[in-house]
Structure formats: C-alpha cells, structure tokens
Design a protein around this motif. Sequence first.
Motif, mmCIF file in Angstrom:
data_model
loop_
_atom_site.group_PDB
_atom_site.id
_atom_site.type_symbol
_atom_site.label_atom_id
_atom_site.label_comp_id
_atom_site.label_asym_id
_atom_site.label_seq_id
_atom_site.Cartn_x
_atom_site.Cartn_y
_atom_site.Cartn_z
ATOM 1 N N PRO B 164 0.861 -1.104 -0.197
ATOM 2 C CA PRO B 164 -0.143 0.107 -0.120
ATOM 3 C C PRO B 164 0.776 1.214 -0.034
ATOM 4 O O PRO B 164 1.857 1.384 0.509
ATOM 5 C CB PRO B 164 -0.872 -0.203 1.501
ATOM 6 C CG PRO B 164 -0.641 -1.481 1.664
ATOM 7 C CD PRO B 164 0.519 -2.146 1.151
ATOM 8 N N GLN B 165 0.560 2.186 -0.786
ATOM 9 C CA GLN B 165 1.052 3.365 -0.899
ATOM 10 C C GLN B 165 1.360 4.254 0.424
ATOM 11 O O GLN B 165 2.329 5.035 0.509
ATOM 12 C CB GLN B 165 0.416 4.286 -2.127
ATOM 13 C CG GLN B 165 0.950 5.464 -2.664
ATOM 14 C CD GLN B 165 0.254 6.497 -3.385
ATOM 15 O OE1 GLN B 165 -0.896 6.064 -3.685
ATOM 16 N NE2 GLN B 165 0.575 7.660 -3.491
ATOM 17 N N ALA B 166 0.578 3.733 1.356
ATOM 18 C CA ALA B 166 0.496 4.751 2.549
ATOM 19 C C ALA B 166 1.892 4.340 3.407
ATOM 20 O O ALA B 166 2.346 5.485 3.791
ATOM 21 C CB ALA B 166 -0.667 3.991 3.516
ATOM 22 N N TYR B 167 2.399 3.369 2.847
ATOM 23 C CA TYR B 167 3.731 3.005 3.823
ATOM 24 C C TYR B 167 4.852 4.079 3.166
ATOM 25 O O TYR B 167 5.590 4.621 3.712
ATOM 26 C CB TYR B 167 4.261 1.752 3.589
ATOM 27 C CG TYR B 167 3.397 0.833 4.382
ATOM 28 C CD1 TYR B 167 3.809 0.277 5.803
ATOM 29 C CD2 TYR B 167 2.347 0.013 3.910
ATOM 30 C CE1 TYR B 167 3.049 -0.206 6.617
ATOM 31 C CE2 TYR B 167 1.613 -0.684 4.686
ATOM 32 C CZ TYR B 167 1.857 -1.169 5.893
ATOM 33 O OH TYR B 167 1.236 -1.584 7.045
ATOM 34 N N TRP B 168 4.870 4.154 1.521
ATOM 35 C CA TRP B 168 5.851 5.082 0.923
ATOM 36 C C TRP B 168 5.457 6.583 1.325
ATOM 37 O O TRP B 168 6.545 7.206 1.881
ATOM 38 C CB TRP B 168 5.746 4.938 -0.644
ATOM 39 C CG TRP B 168 6.486 5.676 -1.401
ATOM 40 C CD1 TRP B 168 7.745 4.731 -1.540
ATOM 41 C CD2 TRP B 168 6.698 6.602 -1.993
ATOM 42 N NE1 TRP B 168 8.399 5.731 -2.323
ATOM 43 C CE2 TRP B 168 7.783 6.820 -2.587
ATOM 44 C CE3 TRP B 168 5.676 7.850 -1.878
ATOM 45 C CZ2 TRP B 168 8.222 8.155 -3.320
ATOM 46 C CZ3 TRP B 168 5.968 8.715 -2.676
ATOM 47 C CH2 TRP B 168 7.283 8.979 -3.515
ATOM 48 N N ILE B 169 4.254 6.989 1.386
ATOM 49 C CA ILE B 169 3.952 8.305 2.019
ATOM 50 C C ILE B 169 4.466 8.665 3.249
ATOM 51 O O ILE B 169 5.092 9.508 3.440
ATOM 52 C CB ILE B 169 2.418 8.420 1.659
ATOM 53 C CG1 ILE B 169 2.211 8.452 0.225
ATOM 54 C CG2 ILE B 169 1.816 9.788 2.329
ATOM 55 C CD1 ILE B 169 0.679 8.750 -0.230
ATOM 56 N N SER B 170 3.998 7.709 4.260
ATOM 57 C CA SER B 170 4.709 8.061 5.537
ATOM 58 C C SER B 170 6.080 7.841 5.734
ATOM 59 O O SER B 170 6.597 9.019 6.268
ATOM 60 C CB SER B 170 4.010 6.807 6.498
ATOM 61 O OG SER B 170 4.528 6.840 7.769
ATOM 62 N N ALA B 171 6.722 7.229 4.961
ATOM 63 C CA ALA B 171 8.329 7.197 4.985
ATOM 64 C C ALA B 171 8.624 8.578 4.580
ATOM 65 O O ALA B 171 9.652 9.294 5.005
ATOM 66 C CB ALA B 171 9.070 6.084 4.410
ATOM 67 N N ARG B 172 8.186 8.916 3.323
ATOM 68 C CA ARG B 172 8.501 10.112 2.712
ATOM 69 C C ARG B 172 8.372 11.601 3.622
ATOM 70 O O ARG B 172 9.121 12.220 3.840
ATOM 71 C CB ARG B 172 7.796 10.409 1.502
ATOM 72 C CG ARG B 172 8.102 9.529 0.323
ATOM 73 C CD ARG B 172 9.322 9.951 -0.370
ATOM 74 N NE ARG B 172 9.156 11.388 -1.132
ATOM 75 C CZ ARG B 172 10.089 12.174 -1.571
ATOM 76 N NH1 ARG B 172 11.341 11.951 -0.778
ATOM 77 N NH2 ARG B 172 9.827 12.930 -2.087
ATOM 78 N N ASP B 173 7.158 11.517 4.363
ATOM 79 C CA ASP B 173 6.629 12.510 5.136
ATOM 80 C C ASP B 173 7.805 12.555 6.353
ATOM 81 O O ASP B 173 8.210 13.616 6.870
ATOM 82 C CB ASP B 173 5.496 12.094 5.750
ATOM 83 C CG ASP B 173 5.069 13.424 6.732
ATOM 84 O OD1 ASP B 173 4.784 14.539 6.201
ATOM 85 O OD2 ASP B 173 4.701 13.094 8.017
ATOM 86 N N ALA B 176 12.396 10.569 4.628
ATOM 87 C CA ALA B 176 13.143 9.475 3.417
ATOM 88 C C ALA B 176 13.097 9.988 2.058
ATOM 89 O O ALA B 176 12.229 10.574 1.670
ATOM 90 C CB ALA B 176 12.231 8.402 3.619
ATOM 91 N N GLU B 180 15.061 5.764 -0.220
ATOM 92 C CA GLU B 180 14.972 5.132 1.516
ATOM 93 C C GLU B 180 13.490 4.647 1.504
ATOM 94 O O GLU B 180 13.338 3.597 2.137
ATOM 95 C CB GLU B 180 15.254 6.435 2.316
ATOM 96 C CG GLU B 180 16.726 6.588 2.429
ATOM 97 C CD GLU B 180 17.294 7.766 3.404
ATOM 98 O OE1 GLU B 180 18.194 7.389 4.204
ATOM 99 O OE2 GLU B 180 16.403 8.863 3.328
ATOM 100 N N HIS B 184 13.336 1.186 2.835
ATOM 101 C CA HIS B 184 12.895 1.057 4.292
ATOM 102 C C HIS B 184 11.778 0.843 4.562
ATOM 103 O O HIS B 184 11.107 0.350 5.466
ATOM 104 C CB HIS B 184 13.540 2.104 5.083
ATOM 105 C CG HIS B 184 15.097 2.105 5.045
ATOM 106 N ND1 HIS B 184 15.718 1.219 5.867
ATOM 107 C CD2 HIS B 184 15.553 3.185 4.748
ATOM 108 C CE1 HIS B 184 17.043 1.733 5.690
ATOM 109 N NE2 HIS B 184 17.176 2.754 5.151
ATOM 110 N N ALA B 185 10.488 1.032 3.580
ATOM 111 C CA ALA B 185 9.202 1.008 3.656
ATOM 112 C C ALA B 185 8.489 0.178 2.879
ATOM 113 O O ALA B 185 7.795 -0.660 3.259
ATOM 114 C CB ALA B 185 8.425 2.179 3.798
#
Lengths: 278, 269
Positions: B164-173, B176, B180, B184-185
């Motif tokens: 799910p994109q949510a993991y990528w978005i959360s890490a970017r926020d 990351a 990264e 990492h996510a």
Amino acid sequence: MSASAEPVSIELKDIVQEYPNKDGNGVLRVVDGISLTLSPGINMLLGPSGCGKSTILHMMGGVRPIGVPTPTSGTVLIDGKPCVEAHDDAVMVFQRYANRPDLTVEQNVAFPFRLAHWRARVSEAEARRRIEETLAAVGLAAHRKHLPSQLSGGQNQRVALARALVLRPRILLMDEPFGALDAQTRGEMQQLLVQIYEQNPCLVVFVTHDVTEALALGDRVIVLSTQPAKIADDFAILEPRPRSATWQRSTEAVRMEERILAQLHAASAGRASLRVSV
Amino acid sequence: MAETTSWNPYAPLSAQTTRTLGIGAVVAVLVLWALISATGLVSPNKLPAPWQVAKAFAYLAWDGENGRSLLLNATLWSVGRVVAAGALVVAIGIPIGVFMGASPKVNAALSPLVDPFRSAPVVALLPIMVMWFGIGEWMKVLFLFVGAVVYLIPMVRDAVRAVPQAYWISARDLGATPFEAVRHAVLPLAMPRIADAVIVGVSVMWTYITVAEYVNAREGLGQLIQNARRFSAMDQVFAGIIVIIAFALLSYQLMRYLKARMYPWETKL
Ligand SMILES: Nc1ncnc2c1ncn2[C@@H]1O[C@H](COP(=O)(O)OP(=O)(O)OP(=O)(O)O)[C@@H](O)[C@H]1O
Ligand SMILES: [Mg+2]
C-alpha cells in the motif's frame, strides 16, 4: 532547529486547489481561496466528507499528492518561509498507522533514525534517549518487543504517534488519527494526546469528523464548507483541558456543538442543491 | 446438524482428515495402476507395473554389480544445475523486478521485453540457446535461468507494487528520500511475496530440468530418463520421473518452511 525562539506559525494565503476531473476534461476546484493563520495550540479542522480537509492538511508541511501541483495557487508559509514540500518540523499521523509489520514496537518508533536525513541531525545517544522517553510517554515501554500484529488498534496508533514524536516536531498534522478506533479507545487516545501536548506544546492540526472530539480537544475549531471549500466558521474554545463531562453538557458546549452541526448541515445541503442544479 | 463441509470453502478440515484423504487418493491410484498392470490390459512397454518401477528404482539407487548409485549421481548433477540457475535468478531477477516495481518508467520500458515471455514457449528457445552458448554446462544453466526468470520478474514487480502506498507516503513524510522510502518502507513489506516468486521460480526450474538436460548431457535426472527411453526401459523412465517430482515437492516444502520462518509476520488474508 526546534530551538528557534519564535513560536511556530503556519500561514495559508489565498489557497486554491484544483484537481483534474475524473472524466479527464476540466478541473474540479476543491479549495477556493482559503486564508488562515495557525499558531501553537490544538487546531481542529472539521468539514463534510470529501471537502478537502486532507488536501489542506497535506499542504501544511506534509507530503503532497503525486502528480498534482499543490496548492494550485496561493502560498503556504511556515515561520514566514514558503513551504512547498514535506517540512522537517512537521510530521503527519494517519488513520492508517503504517507501522512496519516486521519490526517491533521499539524498532518502529526508531524508524526515522534509519533515514540519512535524521542520522545526520540526531546523534545515536540522543536518538536512544528520545526513543526511551517517547515509549514511556505513550505507554508502550512494556510492549517494546512486540510486533504490530500483537497489538490492538489503539496501541498501533500509539506506535505511529510515538514515531512522529521522536522527531520532536513543532507541527503535528493528524488526519482523523482516531477515526477507526472504538469509542472507549478513542477517549483514551484523546487523553494521551492532551497529556503529550501539555508536556510539549506545539502546533497541532487535527482533522476529525467527530464534533465531540473537536470539543474535547480543540483550542480552536475551524469548520469548512464544501465544493469548493471555504472557511464556514472559526472560533476558539477557552475551557481548559481536561474538559469535564459537566462542561461537555453545559450550555456553552451544547451551543458550540449546535453551531458546528448547523454549519456542516448547511454545507452538505449546499452541495446537494448544487448537484440538483447541474 | 453442523454446517455442511462441501461447497463451503471456509470449512475447517482437521490435519487427520486432510492426511487420510490425500493418502487415500494416492493409494487409490496405485491400486488402479496395479490392477491395470495385473490384468495385462496395457502392455508393460507402455505402462510398467508399480513393482517393476520399484525394482528399477532400487537398481538405479544402488547398482551392486558396478558398485555405484546412478540415481545419486544424476540427482546431484540436476540439483547442482537448479541451484546454480536459482542463484542467478535471485541475483539478477529480483533486482530487475524490484526496479520495475519501484519505478513505473523502468516498468514501462522493460515489461514489453519480459512479460510476453511468460506465455512464450520457452522450450522453443532451446535451439537458439544451443547456438549461442554451445552444448555445455552454461547452456543448461542459462536455459533454466531464462525459463524461471521470466516468471519471477513479473511476480517480484507485482509484489513491490502490492505494498500500500500509505507506507511510502509515511516514510517520505518522515524525511526519507524516494530511494529510502522504497528501501526501508516498501521492500521489507514486499519480501514475503518476493519469496513466493522465488518458490515459483524454483518449481518452474524442476519442470524444465528434463528439457535442459535433453541436449548432450552425460549426467542428470533428465539424461537418466532420456537414456532409459532410448533403451525402452519404461520402468526406469517412470522411476526417474517420480524422483524429479519428489525433489520438486521436497524443495517446495523446504522453501515454504523457510519462508514461514523468515516472515512469520506476514498477514494471512
Ligand atoms: N490526488 C487527487 N487527484 C484528484 N482528486 C483528488 C485528489 N485528492 C483528493 N481529490 C479530491 O478532492 C476532494 C477533497 O479530497 P480530500 O481528501 O482533501 O477531502 P477530505 O475532506 O479529507 O475527505 P474525507 O472526509 O473523505 O477524508 C475529493 O473530492 C477528492 O476526490
Ligand atoms: Mg481526508
């Protein structure tokens, strides 16, 4: 950077947001000329479903949607400086907590320190100290070795909150963080947020659907209209926290509740008539 | 009466019942096979009797006259080829799949080069591979590699894209970089499905091993079957096929076990 003397501020100036229409031609104006200045405190953001709350929240130092310029026009200033992308001082907490299922509670909370950005800024000893402190603050010290799948929804949201707090953010952007929790757990999480806020006052923007939650937490309540979103109402709540059940039943609180509900209903009624006229 | 267990995909089945039904089916086929052989309905040249196959198996396992085990030797060669090709598949296929999954641009460029081969007759490539790589060991390993990697790459890509994109978005926020955020996510969450892709890849290689060893092999299970067929030793052909199936199953179960140990947190949907 968190040592800056001035209290943090967010300023939105004539924010307009348009998204490409679903059918591919034309644009949908979601936010229409919002200007707003936020200062430290718990700022509640309410509005009908789909009115653009998340869109606005993401502009205040969060990650922007992919492929859509945000905002379409207008400026966002954090501490007077234009903010165009994810901001160091702002951290988001989502309803979907996005905890890594393969990492323990402790490792999840330590997650930001895996990133080069924070490794360069926070020493290992300092990171350790913050992790310990935060785990204790959110009440997860005893669960540090557990995996997310072994935790309840509320505990998982504590992990997500702790992961934001280890960065000592001056701005906390929360998008319906407790929306998926049952009533009792939500109450506990609200208490926790107040506790954490009192210990370390910062600028919280808290999106919610729940009028009761807005009255329990907010120093300020901002209600948006819809399609396109404008500010429909904006008022302060001076009652100190924690707010007793007696206060929540007082005429003052009931009147505030009615005021918010009236705005929300007016907004959704407006949208309904708009649909009919199209 | 309890809820019916037929036409109910969610009916729980005890391990005991599962085993009884499974073993029962195998035994039923063996009995049927034995009956057909005993009645002489089908000539043993076409369908050797189970006991003939067992005898052939014993001979292949240990040839007392010459003091050697043809089966052990052949198995070691085949396993060696599968392991070598498997290492290549993992070392090359996974990074390519991850790149495709992590970047729509890379995917757009590479998927027309990879995806069609999933439904292409890979076996038809064998003559080409012989032309390019000769008839030595390289050709066999590369053939297994190509056969498996065309399945693995799309599966790895889909594993990455399923996170799910949510993991990528959360890490970017959290600060990351895009790399990264993937590293990492996204990637850690894709790992169980990437492991599934490796399992499928290895299973595919076991189905191709006989083809790979069709050309100029002096050793290996495929060659053993090939050789037996040349001498019309159908019992040995059957024994060889059964050994290949057994090894495919064994490696499948072993990899499944390892995967469960490595990713115990994988959510069961
Ligand atoms: N990336 C995007 N592309 C196109 N349209 C979008 C995009 N993001 C949001 N929208 C649209 O903009 C409007 C506002 O979305 P937003 O998510 O900000 O609302 P919201 O108030 O947070 O809604 P909810 O109460 O459901 O959380 C919606 O109509 C939505 O469909
Ligand atoms: Mg929203």
